[in-house]
Write a protein that holds these residues in place. Structure first.
Motif, short mmCIF file in Angstrom:
data_model
loop_
_atom_site.label_atom_id
_atom_site.label_comp_id
_atom_site.label_asym_id
_atom_site.label_seq_id
_atom_site.Cartn_x
_atom_site.Cartn_y
_atom_site.Cartn_z
N ARG B 258 0.84 -1.21 0.00
CA ARG B 258 0.00 0.00 0.00
C ARG B 258 0.88 1.26 0.00
O ARG B 258 0.62 2.24 -0.72
CB ARG B 258 -0.89 -0.04 1.26
CG ARG B 258 -2.21 0.64 1.04
CD ARG B 258 -3.09 0.45 2.25
NE ARG B 258 -3.70 -0.85 2.27
CZ ARG B 258 -4.25 -1.41 3.33
NH1 ARG B 258 -4.21 -0.79 4.49
NH2 ARG B 258 -4.81 -2.57 3.25
N THR B 259 2.00 1.20 0.77
CA THR B 259 2.93 2.33 0.85
C THR B 259 3.58 2.59 -0.49
O THR B 259 3.63 3.72 -0.98
CB THR B 259 4.01 2.04 1.90
OG1 THR B 259 3.36 1.59 3.10
CG2 THR B 259 4.85 3.26 2.21
N ASN B 261 2.50 1.60 -3.30
CA ASN B 261 1.47 2.07 -4.23
C ASN B 261 1.23 3.56 -4.02
O ASN B 261 1.09 4.34 -4.99
CB ASN B 261 0.18 1.27 -3.98
CG ASN B 261 -0.76 1.36 -5.16
OD1 ASN B 261 -0.29 1.56 -6.28
ND2 ASN B 261 -2.03 1.25 -4.91
N GLY B 262 1.25 3.99 -2.75
CA GLY B 262 1.05 5.39 -2.44
C GLY B 262 2.17 6.24 -2.99
O GLY B 262 1.94 7.30 -3.59
N HIS B 263 3.38 5.72 -2.77
CA HIS B 263 4.54 6.44 -3.33
C HIS B 263 4.48 6.52 -4.82
O HIS B 263 4.79 7.54 -5.43
CB HIS B 263 5.84 5.76 -2.88
CG HIS B 263 6.20 6.05 -1.44
ND1 HIS B 263 6.38 7.33 -0.94
CD2 HIS B 263 6.42 5.21 -0.37
CE1 HIS B 263 6.67 7.30 0.35
NE2 HIS B 263 6.70 5.99 0.73
N ASN B 265 1.86 6.41 -6.69
CA ASN B 265 0.81 7.34 -7.11
C ASN B 265 1.24 8.79 -6.86
O ASN B 265 0.94 9.68 -7.68
CB ASN B 265 -0.49 7.06 -6.36
CG ASN B 265 -1.13 5.76 -6.86
OD1 ASN B 265 -0.88 5.36 -7.98
ND2 ASN B 265 -1.91 5.13 -6.00
N SER B 266 1.97 9.00 -5.73
CA SER B 266 2.36 10.38 -5.42
C SER B 266 3.55 10.87 -6.26
O SER B 266 3.71 12.05 -6.50
CB SER B 266 2.70 10.49 -3.92
OG SER B 266 3.82 9.68 -3.64
#
Lengths: 256, 331
Positions: B258-259, B261-263, B265-266
């Motif tokens: 999830r992290t 993926n967050g990175h 996406n960011s």
């Protein structure tokens, strides 16, 4: 022509018998009574007839039972045999057969006795000696037959029912008490009373016809035999006529 | 005179016996019709008397107990019958007794039957009205019988059709076929064998179950051995712990993914730049191209170095040693 003559003779005879009966009621039953002769005649006519009436009654009951039995067995009502025989004997066969036997014995004897007295002029001699022959001979005999035949019929019925009991027990077994109960349960006063009362008339007919035939006898000893014979025949016919009238009357009165 | 007296005695006995029989007959008939002795009246109302008349007998529980005294028509559907009952039956007849019209025997006289009820009630008194039970008449029975007959006729007709159909069907042909019976016999024999085998199998299973019960075999140990059960419980407990750990690991991995993926996406960090930046990809491709060019040049320089006289001797000695090693391996 002969037919008309016969009719006339018949009507003449009927009228004479009616007159004879009228004479019985007008003079015969008025004092003074010939009591001893009446008792004597009752003894001769009643008591001495009992063996004959008893024998015929017994045989009649036995034979009637045995003759009725196959028909009742065919219908599956064999147990009703005492009822059937009881009603038949008490209502009709007992009085009529007793009266016929009584007529055969008594009417002939009265006819022959009075006839022989008539042709030997004993009746005339009696009249001369101051005795009323009608009262002494006719009234006593007629009253005796009238009173004795009912008694004979009652006893004859009882003996006939005993004969019927024997008849029932020839092929099956019934106690006398059960037979007795069955017979009397089926009977009513409407059966017994008319049958009883008509025997008075039968007795009167036998007595009056016998006396008339003997009292009016003629033509010597030959006439005596003729009187005896015609007394039996006529009294038997009169019995049947009275029976016919009695059944009509009881039917009208609603006793049947 | 003596003869006269004897005659009179005989005559007297004769007349008295006749009178006795006559009176006895009258008494018996009168007794049957309740003429002697005291009696009481009870009433019953019927809609149809079926031929019952005055003088007919009355029976209480099948015992002769009285006679029909009077019949009185109340209205067009109600007829009142007065029954004269012997007094000695008073204590036995109750107010709820039921009266019905019956027949003596199969074809005998009509009688009135009084039947007591099972329920308690007061004793009957003079002029009481009893309950009347409607008797099914022969006509009604015949009408019902007629309907039944019609139904039977319809049913028998239908049955006849069915039987005819069954008779002409293949089923009947099958029943009549002799081969079928032979086959059926063989099938039955097979079935018999199969059932014998089934018995054997059942016996085997029975033995097996007995063995298991006694703790024989793996299943026996599993089901009956308490030590094995303890071990199994411990194993299951370990598996549960391992499962919990795996669960925790999965949870951590999930968080990591999830992290990441967050990175991604960011767009922060080096990895999103590698994966998502098209300019960086172009630079990387140019770099890779230059690297391949450089490698090719280096290969060429190395080939040239082999042919140089300074290094030729080294490479020849290397070839000889290699050939020697291959010869030894082939021998």
């Amino acid at each position: 022509m002969a037919f008309t003559k016969n009719i006339k003779a018949f009507l003449n005879d009927t009228g004479d018998i009616a007159g004879f009966a009228g004479q019985f009621f007008s003079t015969g039953i008025k004092p003074r009574f010939e009591v001893l002769e009446l008792l004597n005649q009752c003894y001769i006519i009643g008591y001495k007839s009992l063996p004959l009436i008893g024998l015929t009654g017994f045989i009649m009951g036995l034979v009637l039972t045995m003759q009725l039995r196959p028909s009742l067995v065919a219908y599956g009502v064999e147990s009703q045999l005492p009822v059937m025989v009881g009603i038949a004997i008490v209502r009709e066969i007992g009085p009529v057969i007793t009266a016929l036997i009584f007529a055969g014995k008594i009417a002939s004897s009265i006819g022959a006795e009075l006839g022989s007295m008539k042709v030997t002029e004993q009746i005339d001699a009696m009249e001369v000696s101051g005795t009323n022959p009608f009262k002494y001979l006719v009234a006593t005999r007629t009253v005796a037959t009238t009173l004795m035949l009912p008694v004979l019929t009652v006893l004859g019925d009882a003996i006939a029912l005993f004969g019927a009991y024997i008849g029932v027990n020839i092929r099956s077994a019934t106690s006398f008490y059960l037979f007795f109960i069955q017979v009397f349960r089926s009977l009513s006063f409407g059966d017994v009373l008319p049958a009883f009362f008509k025997t008075f008339f039968f007795g009167f007919a036998v007595g009056i016809v016998g006396c008339y035939k003997g009292y009016t006898s003629s033509k010597g000893t030959r006439g005596v035999g003729s009187s005896a014979n015609s007394a039996v025949v006529l009294s038997s016919v009169v019995i049947f006529f009275i029976d016919l009238l009695a059944v009509q009357l009881t039917d009208l009165l609603g006793l049947n | 005179m003596a003869n006269q007296t004897a005659g009179n005695i005989k005559l007297g006995a004769f007349v008295l016996s006749g009178l006795f029989v006559l009176i006895l007959a009258f008494y018996l008939i009168g007794k049957n019709h309740n003429l002697f002795g005291s009696d009481f009246n009870i009433r019953v109302r019927f809609s149809n008397l079926n031929g019952l008349t005055v003088g007919n007998n009355v029976q209480f529980s099948g015992i002769q107990s009285g006679t029909v005294k009077k019949i009185n028509m109340i209205n067009d559907t109600t007829i009142e019958v007065t029954l004269s009952i012997d007094n000695k039956f008073t204590s036995y007849i109750h107010k709820n007794a039921v009266a019905s019209i019956g027949t003596e025997g199969l074809m005998g006289n009509k009688i009135v039957n009084i039947v007591p009820s099972n329920l308690p009630s007061a004793q009957v008194t003079e002029d009481d009205l009893l309950i009347a039970q409607k008797k099914i008449s022969t006509d009604e029975m015949l009408q019902t019988l007629s309907k039944t007959n019609n139904n039977v006729a319809v049913i028998s007709e239908a049955l006849k059709g069915t039987v005819l159909k069954v008779n002409g069907s293949t089923f009947m042909a099958l029943l009549n076929d002799k081969n079928v019976s032979g086959n059926l016999l063989a099938s039955l024999q097979n079935l018999n064998k199969a059932s014998a085998n089934a018995i054997k199998i059942t016996n085997g299973i029975d033995d097996l179950i007995v063995g298991i019960k006694n703790g024989k075999g793996a299943a026996g140990v599993l089901l009956r051995d308490t030590i094995a059960a303890g071990n199994l419980q411990a194993a299951i407990s370990s598996i549960r712990k391992a499962s919990d750990n795996a669960d925790s690991l999965t949870w951590q991995l999930n968080n990591l993914a999830r992290t990441v993926n967050g990175h991604l996406n960011s767009g922060n960090g080096s990895l999103p730049m590698i994966l998502k930046d098209s300019a960086f990809a172009k630079d990387l491709r140019a770099t890779m191209y230059n690297l391949r060019q450089g490698t090719d040049g280096f290969n060429k320089n190395m080939e040239a170095l082999k042919h140089n006289f300074l290094f030729r001797g080294y490479f020849k000695s290397q070839e000889k040693a290699q050939r020697k090693q291959q010869a030894v391996q082939s021998q």
